[in-house]
Design a protein around this motif. Structure first.
Motif, PDB file in Angstrom:
ATOM      1  N   PHE A  14       0.838  -1.202   0.000  1.00  0.00           N
ATOM      2  CA  PHE A  14       0.000   0.000   0.000  1.00  0.00           C
ATOM      3  C   PHE A  14       0.873   1.253   0.000  1.00  0.00           C
ATOM      4  O   PHE A  14       0.585   2.220  -0.711  1.00  0.00           O
ATOM      5  CB  PHE A  14      -0.927  -0.002   1.216  1.00  0.00           C
ATOM      6  N   SER A  15       1.949   1.230   0.788  1.00  0.00           N
ATOM      7  CA  SER A  15       2.880   2.373   0.792  1.00  0.00           C
ATOM      8  C   SER A  15       3.507   2.559  -0.584  1.00  0.00           C
ATOM      9  O   SER A  15       3.668   3.699  -1.058  1.00  0.00           O
ATOM     10  CB  SER A  15       3.973   2.150   1.845  1.00  0.00           C
ATOM     11  N   ALA A  16       3.853   1.458  -1.230  1.00  0.00           N
ATOM     12  CA  ALA A  16       4.410   1.542  -2.581  1.00  0.00           C
ATOM     13  C   ALA A  16       3.396   2.158  -3.537  1.00  0.00           C
ATOM     14  O   ALA A  16       3.748   2.982  -4.401  1.00  0.00           O
ATOM     15  CB  ALA A  16       4.822   0.156  -3.069  1.00  0.00           C
ATOM     16  N   GLN A  17       2.132   1.784  -3.398  1.00  0.00           N
ATOM     17  CA  GLN A  17       1.089   2.352  -4.244  1.00  0.00           C
ATOM     18  C   GLN A  17       0.959   3.853  -4.033  1.00  0.00           C
ATOM     19  O   GLN A  17       0.876   4.625  -4.988  1.00  0.00           O
ATOM     20  CB  GLN A  17      -0.251   1.675  -3.952  1.00  0.00           C
ATOM     21  N   VAL A  18       0.950   4.283  -2.774  1.00  0.00           N
ATOM     22  CA  VAL A  18       0.796   5.706  -2.460  1.00  0.00           C
ATOM     23  C   VAL A  18       1.956   6.510  -3.025  1.00  0.00           C
ATOM     24  O   VAL A  18       1.761   7.571  -3.654  1.00  0.00           O
ATOM     25  CB  VAL A  18       0.688   5.907  -0.934  1.00  0.00           C
ATOM     26  N   VAL A  19       3.177   6.015  -2.837  1.00  0.00           N
ATOM     27  CA  VAL A  19       4.359   6.738  -3.324  1.00  0.00           C
ATOM     28  C   VAL A  19       4.343   6.818  -4.847  1.00  0.00           C
ATOM     29  O   VAL A  19       4.636   7.871  -5.436  1.00  0.00           O
ATOM     30  CB  VAL A  19       5.642   6.049  -2.820  1.00  0.00           C
ATOM     31  N   ALA A  20       3.995   5.705  -5.503  1.00  0.00           N
ATOM     32  CA  ALA A  20       3.939   5.707  -6.964  1.00  0.00           C
ATOM     33  C   ALA A  20       2.854   6.657  -7.472  1.00  0.00           C
ATOM     34  O   ALA A  20       3.034   7.336  -8.490  1.00  0.00           O
ATOM     35  CB  ALA A  20       3.687   4.290  -7.478  1.00  0.00           C
ATOM     36  N   LEU A  21       1.721   6.726  -6.759  1.00  0.00           N
ATOM     37  CA  LEU A  21       0.650   7.636  -7.151  1.00  0.00           C
ATOM     38  C   LEU A  21       1.099   9.096  -7.047  1.00  0.00           C
ATOM     39  O   LEU A  21       0.786   9.921  -7.913  1.00  0.00           O
ATOM     40  CB  LEU A  21      -0.591   7.410  -6.290  1.00  0.00           C
ATOM     41  N   LEU A  22       1.815   9.424  -5.979  1.00  0.00           N
ATOM     42  CA  LEU A  22       2.326  10.794  -5.841  1.00  0.00           C
ATOM     43  C   LEU A  22       3.288  11.125  -6.971  1.00  0.00           C
ATOM     44  O   LEU A  22       3.258  12.225  -7.530  1.00  0.00           O
ATOM     45  CB  LEU A  22       3.011  10.959  -4.486  1.00  0.00           C
ATOM     46  N   GLY A  23       4.141  10.159  -7.304  1.00  0.00           N
ATOM     47  CA  GLY A  23       5.061  10.381  -8.423  1.00  0.00           C
ATOM     48  C   GLY A  23       4.317  10.587  -9.726  1.00  0.00           C
ATOM     49  O   GLY A  23       4.670  11.457 -10.530  1.00  0.00           O
ATOM     50  N   THR A  24       3.241   9.805  -9.936  1.00  0.00           N
ATOM     51  CA  THR A  24       2.445   9.954 -11.149  1.00  0.00           C
ATOM     52  C   THR A  24       1.744  11.304 -11.178  1.00  0.00           C
ATOM     53  O   THR A  24       1.615  11.934 -12.234  1.00  0.00           O
ATOM     54  CB  THR A  24       1.403   8.824 -11.232  1.00  0.00           C
ATOM     55  N   GLY A  25       1.287  11.770  -9.997  1.00  0.00           N
ATOM     56  CA  GLY A  25       0.650  13.083  -9.925  1.00  0.00           C
ATOM     57  C   GLY A  25       1.600  14.204 -10.303  1.00  0.00           C
ATOM     58  O   GLY A  25       1.228  15.137 -11.035  1.00  0.00           O
TER      59      GLY A  25
END
Length: 409
Positions: A14-25
């Motif tokens: 889940f942490s990996a998902q959140v970090v990747a989402l921020l990077g995508t944003g």
């Protein structure tokens, strides 16, 4: 929802998902600024083409990659996709022509089309209990909604001290950090399943399972209703706020925040509701809410109405989309076996994004050519027909289990 974060493997993923989402944003903001830097007044055309390429990658590349990487360890697939995304993001600041953006966006989104379904298919293995799985789905929905609010604010803060080219480096860091979290995650051993059949058979397997399962056929119709509402909000909010209501850029942000707030409200309350209410009732109610909200948008634009009413409608549309999106993976989980899980999750990823290839042009082109009330009316009709189809495909008592599917073909 705290209990699912106590599971170490899920917490790290889940942490990996959140970090990747921020990077995508950050990437989304930086890409828009890069397009303007290269094309000036034609930046909208560049971005529109890039978004179309993104959707095409999601629709056509995702099922092909699922078939190609099926025998590889899930951890290797996730880490490899993150590293590829980081490498491509690192190349974007060096772009000096629009066609280079298109090529790199296609490669980057192809990696995302590999990462996301593989990630989603792992969660039901890590959290086999349906109650915990439902809470994980709500957390995932919250992560997407928060990203849409946090990433633009973070980008704005960074741009006060950095150039937009440096935002791409933030994206690279996000993907690398995501890969590091996946590497350190102890994943459960995947069942050994002998996969047979041609590449074409395996590429189309998930779609064929959707066609044979009543719940999944209904989900396909519900995906179209979600796409109709989302397209109206994402494509035309800026037109309503700036042109029709004479507002500012801040009003655009407020309206989009209202849409996100409606989605987040449902994501927070869905786990407890779904403990008592069947998925069928909850999701069909969400579709009715979307149809009513889009009809309300048409009435508002035709009248015209007031700005506060539009904000209220955006909350309703956000809630309706989340009522369908949040529990949708429960249907996928029930329909899947160990040998078909990745194909079914990939099919949902691909088919749901295919709906936007229909609704984005309706929202944008019809709105520009025939007027905003007409675009809202067409999308309301699309959502209503989709809702009626979902009711027909998913009658009471039609809940089914895994669809047996031979891999030979």
């Amino acid at each position: 929802m705290i209990e699912v974060l106590a599971v170490p493997a899920y917490r790290k993923l889940f942490s990996a998902q959140v970090v990747a989402l921020l990077g995508t944003g950050l990437l989304t903001v930086a890409l828009g600024l890069l397009a303007f830097d290269l094309a000036g007044g034609q930046a909208g055309a560049v971005l529109g083409t890039a978004l179309t390429i993104k959707m095409l990658a999601y629709v056509f590349v995702a099922p092909l990659m699922a078939a190609l990487v099926e025998r590889l360890p899930k951890k290797a697939v996730l880490v490899g996709a993150d590293l590829i995304r980081a490498g491509i993001a690192l190349m974007l600041p060096m772009v000096d022509q629009a066609w280079q953006i298109y090529v790199l966006v296609f490669l980057l989104q192809s990696a995302s089309a590999t990462f996301t379904p593989a990630f989603q298919s792992l969660i039901p293995v890590i959290l086999p209990d349906e109650r915990q799985y439902t809470r994980a789905l709500s957390l995932s929905r919250l992560a997407y909604d928060l990203e849409s609010l946090v990433s633009p604010a973070l980008a704005a803060a960074l741009l006060t001290v950095l150039s937009f080219h440096d935002l791409f480096l933030g994206t690279v860091v996000g993907f690398l950090f995501s890969a590091a979290l996946v590497v350190t995650t102890r994943l459960p051993a995947a069942p050994q399943v002998r996969q047979e059949g041609t590449l074409w058979h395996r590429t189309t397997l998930g779609t064929r399972i959707f066609a044979r399962n009543p719940e999944l056929r209904a989900l396909m119709a519900l995906n179209l209703a979600v796409a109709a509402a989302t397209a109206l909000v994402l494509v035309n909010t800026v037109v309503y706020a700036r042109d029709m209501f004479g507002g500012s850029n801040a009003d655009v942000a407020v309206a989009l925040a209202c849409f996100g707030a409606g989605s987040m409200l449902v994501a927070l309350t869905a786990p407890k509701i779904l403990d008592r209410v069947p998925d069928r009732v909850f999701m069909r109610a969400g579709a009715v809410l979307l149809s009513a909200g889009l009809a309300g948008a048409f009435a508002l634009l035709a009248a015209p109405g007031t700005w506060p009413v539009l904000l209220g409608l955006w909350v309703v549309l956000g809630a309706g989309t989340s009522m369908i999106n949040t529990p949708s993976a429960r249907l996928l989980r029930r329909a899947a076996t160990d040998s078909t899980r990745s194909y079914i999750f990939t099919a949902q990823f691909s088919l749901s994004h295919a709906c936007f290839i229909i609704t984005y042009p309706v929202a944008g082109w019809i709105g520009a050519a025939a007027g905003q009330p007409v675009a809202a009316a067409v999308l309301a009709i699309v959502a209503t027909i989709s809702t009626l189809a979902a009711f027909r495909f998913w009658p009471a008592g039609s809940r089914t289990g895994p669809v047996p599917e031979t891999m030979k073909g």
